[in-house]
Design an enzyme around this catalytic site. Sequence first.
Site, PDB file in Angstrom:
ATOM      1  N   CYS A 105      51.160   9.804  77.157  1.00 32.13           N
ATOM      2  CA  CYS A 105      51.402  10.684  78.301  1.00 32.13           C
ATOM      3  C   CYS A 105      52.596  11.596  78.049  1.00 32.13           C
ATOM      4  O   CYS A 105      53.685  11.123  77.729  1.00 32.13           O
ATOM      5  CB  CYS A 105      51.643   9.858  79.560  1.00 32.13           C
ATOM      6  N   LYS A 144      47.048   3.656  72.725  1.00 33.37           N
ATOM      7  CA  LYS A 144      46.653   5.065  72.664  1.00 33.37           C
ATOM      8  C   LYS A 144      47.895   5.890  72.376  1.00 33.37           C
ATOM      9  O   LYS A 144      48.901   5.762  73.080  1.00 33.37           O
ATOM     10  CB  LYS A 144      45.993   5.533  73.957  1.00 33.37           C
ATOM     11  N   ARG A 230      38.105  14.802  80.349  1.00 32.34           N
ATOM     12  CA  ARG A 230      37.780  15.948  81.191  1.00 32.34           C
ATOM     13  C   ARG A 230      36.319  16.376  81.061  1.00 32.34           C
ATOM     14  O   ARG A 230      35.729  16.886  82.025  1.00 32.34           O
ATOM     15  CB  ARG A 230      38.725  17.107  80.864  1.00 32.34           C
TER      16      ARG A 230
END
Length: 352
Positions: A105, A144, A230
């Site tokens: 992030c 991740k 997305r």
Amino acid sequence: MIKPFKIRDIEINPPLILSPMAGVTDVSFRRLLKRRGGIGLTVSEFISVEGLTRNNPKSKRQMRFYQDERPFAVQVFGAQPERMRMAAEMAEEVGADILDVNCGCPAPKVVKHGGGSGLLRDLPRLETILKEIKKVITIPLTIKIRAGYSDSTINAVETAKLAEACGVEHIALHGRTKEQGYRGQANWDLVRAIKENVSVPVSGSGDVATIEQALGRFSETGCDGVLIGRGAMANPWIFRQIEDTIAGRDVFRPTLDDKRAVLLEYFDMLREDMPELAAIGRMKQLAGQFTRGLKGGALFRTAMYHSHSVTEILDRISEYFETIGAGRQYFGEAGRPVIEAPVLDSCEAVIS
């Protein structure tokens, strides 16, 4: 050849992962897409360990999942080893199949406290966190990451090697740096480089919105899995379509009725799961994404943005699909200015 892979003894079949997206991949969205088919692994929204370990109700709600979502991973973010360890224990206690650590992030409010991609510039801290988590959980630990913190500090391969040495059993890479955010193109060459340097499964993320892009990423990098975020907001059937292609079946093409039905089903799920006002807000956020590419989609998004009740939401959906289904031009709400609902594009809204 594209085939299923395993995270320890958990089969990811098909090798397609719904990427965690803050404010999007809640329990309703995950179940909606899981029912469309083609998802091998679902992942929670990224969850603050500070919230979890301080009994924040919102953080605890974010760990909820249904049995039909399995295999299911809880993703957490933070920078304090003790709290990361405690949060990992909590995730295992609620029944998660996998614990995933977010090191990707780029949101300032996350990075400034050392979490998310902030860990990419403090690998000793990341190493401590991973080792502390491994001490207390029995479920697989995954991670991740991003390409690096900046263009001058690309360290994805180094980070991946460290993670594997700490017992991490799957590595997912989003091929942009923290400083890039969501600008530019994801670097999938780094996915291939990681795959060549570790023995655990490796998956890639970023800029996958079509069947062709997904298949290309598999063939170009040799990766084990592909994450889609997305792209699934715009096309809830993308996982099924990729799976159909891999299996050599006719690719499912949703009809107008299918698109209307998925909106109504999603709204029903939201209303079951949260207060009415919150459900309306979430519906506004994603309804327009589901109709991108359809005639009058921009006006439909505007009409939804100006709707403030369940009845208005349902009426707008009915009007829109009846109009374009009859081949007529959709004008939205007469007299309304065309103001697009905001499309979320930061880590605080979307992690892809």
